[in-house]
Enzyme design. Structure first.
Site, PDB file in Angstrom:
ATOM      1  N   ASP A  34      59.561 -33.947   6.045  1.00 29.76           N
ATOM      2  CA  ASP A  34      58.592 -33.889   4.935  1.00 29.76           C
ATOM      3  C   ASP A  34      57.200 -34.291   5.421  1.00 29.76           C
ATOM      4  O   ASP A  34      56.205 -33.584   5.165  1.00 29.76           O
ATOM      5  CB  ASP A  34      59.089 -34.844   3.831  1.00 29.76           C
ATOM      6  CG  ASP A  34      58.411 -34.641   2.489  1.00 29.76           C
ATOM      7  OD1 ASP A  34      57.657 -33.662   2.335  1.00 29.76           O
ATOM      8  OD2 ASP A  34      58.654 -35.470   1.589  1.00 29.76           O
ATOM      9  N   SER A 117      69.060 -33.893   4.114  1.00 28.43           N
ATOM     10  CA  SER A 117      69.761 -35.161   3.788  1.00 28.43           C
ATOM     11  C   SER A 117      70.389 -35.878   4.978  1.00 28.43           C
ATOM     12  O   SER A 117      70.930 -36.968   4.809  1.00 28.43           O
ATOM     13  CB  SER A 117      70.856 -34.966   2.718  1.00 28.43           C
ATOM     14  OG  SER A 117      70.319 -34.918   1.426  1.00 28.43           O
TER      15      SER A 117
END
Ligand code: AR6
Length: 165
Positions: A34, A117
């Site tokens: 991110d 994740s």
């Protein structure tokens, strides 16, 4: 049937129609992939993300790719691993499903996924990779996407994906 490939590298560098981000519920940036995507895409990305008002876990929302080679970024919010009995597997599958739907909605023919994740959110890598490949494979049967890249950042991740794809 579309091709699925495993590539080792930095997803921000890939010249594909869409890359997927492993974001959080705020969609306002963070660490890991991110952070790398926000740095590489430039400040306009944060402004675009602010207008999305967050995203539910197990889903995804699209923005432009701004300064990236990719046209689109699909910001997916994977689950935080908390033992496996809190719906983590279904939520992770939901991310991949929704990104494949977004590819259809945005006419993206090529899409690259990171291992959502499996970093800061601690989802076990083997299980996460199986969910990723299985969910994408199912979706490809009814999709116009012709190239899917699983972009792995390290050798351990490459090895796990290569055995499954
Ligand atoms: N290209 C491809 N993969 C990468 C890159 C890159 N440039 N950088 C890291 N990875 P993570 P998560 C891999 O932690 O577990 C953020 O703070 C990394 O090695 O980025 O879903 C968000 O804002 C790992 O294999 O995402 C959330 O708060 C994979 O990407 C939280 O982290 C995912 O690791 C999301 O955690």
């Amino acid at each position: 049937m579309a091709r699925m490939e495993v590539v080792r590298g930095d997803i921000t560098q890939l010249a594909v129609d869409a890359i997927v981000n492993a974001a959080n519920n705020s969609l306002l940036g963070g660490g890991g992939v991110d952070g790398a995507i926000h740095r590489a895409a430039g400040k306009e990305l944060l402004r675009a993300c602010e207008k999305l008002h967050g995203c539910a876990t197990g889903s995804a929302k699209a923005t432009s790719g701004f300064d990236l080679p990719a046209k689109w970024i699909f910001h997916a919010v994977g689950p935080v691993w908390s033992g496996g009995s809190h719906g983590e597997a279904d939520l992770l599958a939901g991310c991949y499903r929704r990104c494949m739907e977004l590819a259809g909605e945005h006419n993206a023919k090529s899409i690259a996924f990171p291992a959502i994740s499996t970093g800061i959110y601690r989802f076990p890598l083997q299980q996460a990779a199986e969910i990723a490949v299985h969910t994408v494979r199912q979706h490809l049967q009814s999709s116009d996407v012709d190239r899917v890249i699983f972009c792995c950042f390290d050798d351990a991740t490459v090895e796990v994906y290569q055995k499954i794809v």
